[in-house]
Design a protein around this motif. Structure first.
Motif, mmCIF file in Angstrom:
data_model
loop_
_atom_site.group_PDB
_atom_site.id
_atom_site.type_symbol
_atom_site.label_atom_id
_atom_site.label_comp_id
_atom_site.label_asym_id
_atom_site.label_seq_id
_atom_site.Cartn_x
_atom_site.Cartn_y
_atom_site.Cartn_z
ATOM 1 N N VAL A 20 0.839 -1.207 0.000
ATOM 2 C CA VAL A 20 0.000 0.000 0.000
ATOM 3 C C VAL A 20 0.877 1.261 0.000
ATOM 4 N N LEU A 21 1.964 1.202 0.747
ATOM 5 C CA LEU A 21 2.885 2.338 0.810
ATOM 6 C C LEU A 21 3.457 2.666 -0.574
ATOM 7 N N ARG A 22 3.779 1.631 -1.334
ATOM 8 C CA ARG A 22 4.295 1.850 -2.689
ATOM 9 C C ARG A 22 3.209 2.469 -3.582
ATOM 10 N N ALA A 23 1.981 1.987 -3.441
ATOM 11 C CA ALA A 23 0.881 2.528 -4.249
ATOM 12 C C ALA A 23 0.635 3.992 -3.890
ATOM 13 N N TYR A 24 0.752 4.295 -2.600
ATOM 14 C CA TYR A 24 0.606 5.681 -2.158
ATOM 15 C C TYR A 24 1.647 6.570 -2.851
ATOM 16 N N ALA A 25 2.899 6.100 -2.859
ATOM 17 C CA ALA A 25 3.972 6.864 -3.505
ATOM 18 C C ALA A 25 3.658 7.072 -4.989
ATOM 19 N N TYR A 26 3.179 6.022 -5.632
ATOM 20 C CA TYR A 26 2.843 6.102 -7.064
ATOM 21 C C TYR A 26 1.760 7.155 -7.309
ATOM 22 N N ILE A 27 0.721 7.111 -6.486
ATOM 23 C CA ILE A 27 -0.402 8.044 -6.666
ATOM 24 C C ILE A 27 0.052 9.484 -6.418
ATOM 25 N N ARG A 28 0.881 9.688 -5.394
ATOM 26 C CA ARG A 28 1.316 11.051 -5.089
ATOM 27 C C ARG A 28 2.225 11.612 -6.185
ATOM 28 N N LEU A 29 3.040 10.755 -6.794
ATOM 29 C CA LEU A 29 3.911 11.223 -7.874
ATOM 30 C C LEU A 29 3.106 11.521 -9.137
ATOM 31 N N LEU A 30 2.097 10.715 -9.371
ATOM 32 C CA LEU A 30 1.238 10.879 -10.554
ATOM 33 C C LEU A 30 0.399 12.147 -10.404
ATOM 34 N N GLY A 31 -0.246 12.263 -9.261
ATOM 35 C CA GLY A 31 -1.041 13.452 -8.975
ATOM 36 C C GLY A 31 -2.224 13.619 -9.895
ATOM 37 N N ARG A 32 -3.053 14.589 -9.594
ATOM 38 C CA ARG A 32 -4.238 14.814 -10.418
ATOM 39 C C ARG A 32 -3.863 15.258 -11.820
ATOM 40 N N GLU A 33 -2.639 15.803 -11.979
ATOM 41 C CA GLU A 33 -2.225 16.293 -13.298
ATOM 42 C C GLU A 33 -2.009 15.156 -14.294
ATOM 43 N N HIS A 34 -1.482 14.029 -13.829
ATOM 44 C CA HIS A 34 -1.046 12.984 -14.770
ATOM 45 C C HIS A 34 -1.902 11.726 -14.746
ATOM 46 N N VAL A 35 -2.845 11.635 -13.813
ATOM 47 C CA VAL A 35 -3.603 10.392 -13.708
ATOM 48 C C VAL A 35 -4.390 10.114 -14.985
ATOM 49 N N GLY A 36 -4.797 11.161 -15.666
ATOM 50 C CA GLY A 36 -5.575 10.994 -16.892
ATOM 51 C C GLY A 36 -4.779 10.394 -18.033
ATOM 52 N N GLU A 37 -3.460 10.380 -17.908
ATOM 53 C CA GLU A 37 -2.633 9.857 -18.998
ATOM 54 C C GLU A 37 -2.500 8.335 -18.932
ATOM 55 N N VAL A 38 -2.674 7.759 -17.747
ATOM 56 C CA VAL A 38 -2.432 6.317 -17.574
ATOM 57 C C VAL A 38 -3.304 5.497 -18.529
ATOM 58 N N GLY A 39 -4.607 5.613 -18.377
ATOM 59 C CA GLY A 39 -5.524 4.821 -19.184
ATOM 60 C C GLY A 39 -5.429 5.170 -20.665
ATOM 61 N N ARG A 40 -5.221 6.445 -20.955
ATOM 62 C CA ARG A 40 -5.184 6.878 -22.359
ATOM 63 C C ARG A 40 -3.967 6.302 -23.084
ATOM 64 N N TYR A 41 -2.796 6.394 -22.466
ATOM 65 C CA TYR A 41 -1.597 5.864 -23.126
ATOM 66 C C TYR A 41 -1.626 4.328 -23.175
ATOM 67 N N ALA A 42 -2.150 3.707 -22.123
ATOM 68 C CA ALA A 42 -2.232 2.236 -22.126
ATOM 69 C C ALA A 42 -3.100 1.781 -23.291
#
Lengths: 490, 435
Positions: free
Chosen positions: A333-355
């Motif tokens: 969970v700690l790793r997922a937290y780090a991932y989410i904080r680095l991604l932030g609201r600015e970049h989360v929209g790119e994950v699904g789109r680029y995949a």
């Protein structure tokens, strides 16, 4: 990769030890155990030096392929890049040294990480609350089904003993349902790969606890009629379960909670980029819509009005019960937290789109060499049904999906998922993820095209693959018929 | 979009890819999702942090955890982790691989799992081990399911009340949904001798929740005479010195591998282990690795006996478990390789020295009474407090210790591992003397 043929046991020499400990903590205080409970013979563990151990496991690692080695398009497994900083953060002593039974007041940092991760998962999925107790995706499914059963039981509705599962579902879905004491009712897919709504209708009734769905499904197709399906299941009194194994293309795009799902799990080791570790540890948090939170397993992390975090630990009548030792795989969970904080609201929209962009690009570039049973847009993954020209000729059988997979290894790529889903005989399920560059995708496409040409020209070359791996294809029949499952000195 | 470390896509790359696919823009890739289900506007997440900011943020959150000397076990043990383990387990080839589906390029994972299975068999005395499970309690719950599956039509399992509370709770949770009847027993041997209707299995701890090393003389014979299976829950670290499940005549051994060098991490990731006698091999849940050879006769390792598993058998599988806790199995394998039989024996002796020293010092304060004065223990024990437990614990927390865990019975539980020094033990006792 070079072949290395040792087991650690074979390096053993009596009298060696790979870790030095002091003679005593307090001399004279450890009494001899009574004979009736004492072990008679020392366990046959290896006796090796520290440097032996380091070299041995370094050598073993060099016979392994990971995401950091190369492209890993394993369908339904979301083998995206795992950020290095996440590992370092999860190893911080301030988190690693916390005992799970400490007073919550002494672990506020850990609980805050969990709480904030829960809020982020809720925002991304449209669910209201999550528990981190399940340790893997299948464990999440089981927990989610327990929540569903609890929901019906609390309403006195004990006749709901069946759960509907599409024929394209991951094998864990029906297996989890069976472990949860539910009878599986399979609903067919239509030729277009989507759940057959007409076939679903007659299955619904007062004996249905709910329906499990993966959306997009294992063919990588979005179930467009999900609104209608959810309405039908709800109308018959059932709940909708979302298998989050395929959540990646929807990350930052759409939310299961908006589609009518009531209970779901996520695989933090897939969509949230925690490393797969050779097959675990994962984490399968379960989310529920508002009103179902009391059904989640205990202990539950809650935020008090004064801003402090607490644990609800006492068993409760409503709760599904305890499903794991303590609070779940919090290191994950700690790793997922780090991932989410680095991604932030600015970049989360790119994950699904680029995949989704990557998957469709590969599909279009290869569909003239590999059979594409269902054309059109896919999401994060898609499925081919084998080669268009498998090269079969007099005396030489054609190249199969297994042959294509093994040949890919020679070119430094991991193989896709093969022979799943079961809807096709020669399934090749490709999921590239959003972290791969155009150059990597092009290199993979070029190799897949070359393999198709090789198959047409010389299928035997593929039958004999891999040619460059540390070993050739092992005899799996022998392994199952005469099982050798542990080291025996000899 | 601004460039981001994990997304290699330039604007030009995106244009080339969209053109090949034949759609106008990225959002058009989602035209198959009905409008109503496409999320409008942003997501309610925090703004992105830089890596440096994230580090500062997590260090600040870490500082909200108290740094305590741990003197409690109860299913999670503060043993020392040799530096070799994280250094080797962090190797990308291990860390970023998945389940070894392509065995030709996964021999590293498959070999260490085979070694892990061999070591679990060595410790427990069992014939067959699986590749690991989620944690000890879930492994125990799977053992209960295995007892029922192995005895056909029998549906009751007798579970010792001296198992750790979380083990009993998880067994009860799993059993509740699969219709298994769980009977929690204070005196297992007596109850078995009296006879239990439909008895499929019995689950007992090797070392119980009070730290007592249990004596099961005669139990396996009685359980087998009833046609049932005996499963034993063990601390694998202690198995270097206490009688193994095989020596007690058990059919299944389960437990948590955390005590073999895995950090506490507030409860996970840990590892459940599960091993059994040969005759129950095909009822064992989870992944299993076996040895075979390739066409050139080279020794090779593969996932085997897969006809038991969910991806083949779906609802008829022995369990729904898919992956194992592979990386934690690697931790345990490296730990046991480093320690060997002698190192593990010494870990037990050092822990036992500290525990017995603390035990005597605590009794000498006059603030506790012995509960099981004649029973052998290793690193963990309970005492009956003669002072107010809340005040006791507050005093200990204030002095920087996590100790004296309150049990349901009104005892307090202590555990000492080889990590605790004599000075720390003395400081703990001193803090209590001042109470």
């Amino acid at each position: 990769m070079k072949y290395y043929d040792k087991l650690v046991f074979e390096l053993s020499k009596p009298g060696r030890c790979g870790f030095s400990l002091p003679e005593h903590v307090v001399e004279g205080y450890a009494p001899e155990l009574p004979e009736r409970v004492r072990r008679t013979e020392a366990p046959a563990l290896p006796e090796v030096s520290e440097v032996d151990v380091v070299r041995h496991y370094t050598n073993l690692s060099q016979m392994n392929f990971g995401v950091d080695t190369g492209f890993y398009p394993l369908g339904s497994c979301t083998m995206k890049y795992n950020p290095k900083i996440d590992e370092e953060m999860a190893a911080l002593p301030a988190f690693q040294e916390v005992h799970p039974l400490q007073d919550p007041a002494t672990m506020q940092g850990t609980l805050r990480v969990c709480y904030e991760t829960e809020r982020a998962l809720a925002a991304l999925t449209g669910m209201k609350h999550f528990t981190f107790a399940p340790c893997a995706g299948a464990h999440g499914e089981l927990t989610g089904l327990m929540v569903m059963r609890r929901y019906h039981a609390l309403r006195g509705d004990t006749a709901r003993t069946k759960v509907i599962v599409p024929d394209s579902a991951h094998g864990t879905n029906p297996a989890s349902a069976a472990v949860c004491g539910l009878e599986v009712v399979v609903v067919k897919s239509r030729p277009d790969g989507l759940v057959d709504v007409d076939a679903l209708r007659p299955l619904l009734g007062p004996d249905i606890a709910g329906m499990m769905m993966t959306n997009p499904n294992t063919l990588g197709l979005f179930e467009r009629e999900i609104g209608e399906i959810a309405a039908l299941v709800h109308a018959c009194g059932g709940l909708m379960y979302y298998d989050g194994a395929n959540m990646n293309p929807l990350l930052g795009v759409a939310r299961p909670g908006d589609m009518g799902f009531d209970v779901m799990h996520l695989n933090l080791h897939k969509s949230f980029s925690t490393p797969h570790g050779g097959g675990g540890p994962g984490s399968g948090p379960v989310g529920v819509r508002e009103g179902l939170e009391e059904l989640l397993p205990r202990p539950r992390i809650v935020r008090r009005e004064d801003g402090h975090f607490d644990l609800l630990s006492e068993p409760s009548e409503a709760s599904a019960g305890r499903v794991s030792a303590f609070l779940g795989n919090l290191g994950v969970v700690l790793r997922a937290y780090a991932y989410i904080r680095l991604l932030g609201r600015e970049h989360v929209g790119e994950v699904g789109r680029y995949a989704t962009l990557s998957a469709n690009y590969i599909k279009e570039a290869l569909k003239d060499c590999y059979k594409l049973p269902i054309p059109g847009l896919c999401k994060h993954e898609f499925v081919f049904d084998g080669l268009i020209n498998d090269g079969a000729r007099e005396g030489v059988p054609g190249a199969t999906t297994l042959d294509v997979a093994k040949r890919l290894l020679d070119f430094g790529f991991h193989a896709p998922t093969i022979y799943f889903p079961l809807l096709f005989h020669q399934a090749i399920m490709i999921e590239p993820t959003e972290t791969e560059s155009l150059e990597t995708l092009d290199a993979f496409i070029a190799v897949m095209r070359q393999i198709a040409e090789e198959a047409a020209r010389d299928p035997q070359l593929l039958h004999d693959a891999p040619h460059t791996a540390p070993i050739g294809r092992p005899d799996e029949t022998l392994a199952a018929r005469q099982p050798v499952l542990r080291y025996a000195k000899g | 979009m601004a460039s981001f470390a994990w997304f290699p896509h330039t604007d030009e790359d995106i244009r080339v890819m969209l053109e090949r696919i034949g759609v106008e823009n990225l959002d058009a890739l989602f035209d198959d999702i009905p409008e109503a289900f496409r999320h409008k506007g942003g997501f309610d997440l925090e703004p992105a942090l830089s890596e440096q900011q994230l580090r500062a943020q997590l260090e600040a959150l870490g500082a909200e955890n108290a740094r305590l000397k741990v003197f409690v076990g109860a299913g999670a043990y503060d043993h020392y982790t040799p530096a070799v383990i994280p250094a080797l387990a962090a190797r990308s080839e291990f860390l970023t691989a998945y389940t070894p589906y392509q065995c030709e390029i996964s021999q590293g994972t498959l070999r260490y799992i085979f070694e892990y299975q061999s070591m679990i068999c060595a410790l427990t005395g069992m014939d067959v081990s699986n590749a690991s499970m989620y944690d000890g309690p879930t492994a125990a719950a799977e053992a209960v399911r295995m007892c029922v599956a192995s005895t056909r039509k029998r549906n009751s399992v007798l579970v010792s009340s001296a198992l750790l509370p979380q083990v009993i709770e998880v067994i009860e949770t799993y059993a509740r949904y699969s219709g298994i009847n769980v009977v929690v027993s204070d005196s297992v041997l007596e109850d078995v001798c009296e006879g239990v209707l439909d008895l499929a299995g019995v689950v007992v701890p090797s070392i119980n929740r009070y730290g007592v090393i249990c004596d099961y003389t005669g139990l396996a014979e009685e359980v087998h005479a009833q046609g049932a299976l005996l499963a034993m829950y063990c601390d694998p670290s202690a198995l270097a010195v206490v009688k193994s499940p095989a020596e007690w005549g058990a059919d299944i051994a389960v437990g948590d591998g955390q005590s073999l060098g895995i950090p506490l991490s507030c409860g996970g990731p840990y590892l459940g282990f599960m091993a059994c006698r040969q005759e129950y091999m095909r009822k064992l849940p989870g992944r299993i690795v076996g040895e075979t050879s390739d066409a050139q006769g080279r020794r090779a390792y593969v996932l085997t006996l897969q006809a038991r598993e969910q991806h083949i058998r779906r609802e008829k599988a022995t369990s729904n478990i898919c992956s194992n806790e592979s990386l934690m199995a690697l931790w345990v394998t490296i730990y046991l390789s480093l320690m060997g039989p002698e190192g593990l024996r010494r870990v037990n002796r050092l822990s036992s020295e500290g525990a017995h020293y603390l035990y005597e010092r605590l009794l000498a304060t006059g603030k506790f009474e012995a509960v099981f004065p004649d029973q052998p223990f290793l690193k963990e024990f309970v005492l009956r407090p003669l002072v107010d437990v809340r005040r006791l614990q507050e005093r200990l927390y204030a002095a920087g210790f996590f100790a004296a865990l309150a049990t349901e019975e009104g005892y307090v539980s202590f555990c000492v591992t080889e990590k605790r020094t004599r000075a720390e033990i003395d400081a703990l006792v001193k803090a209590l003397e001042e109470l």
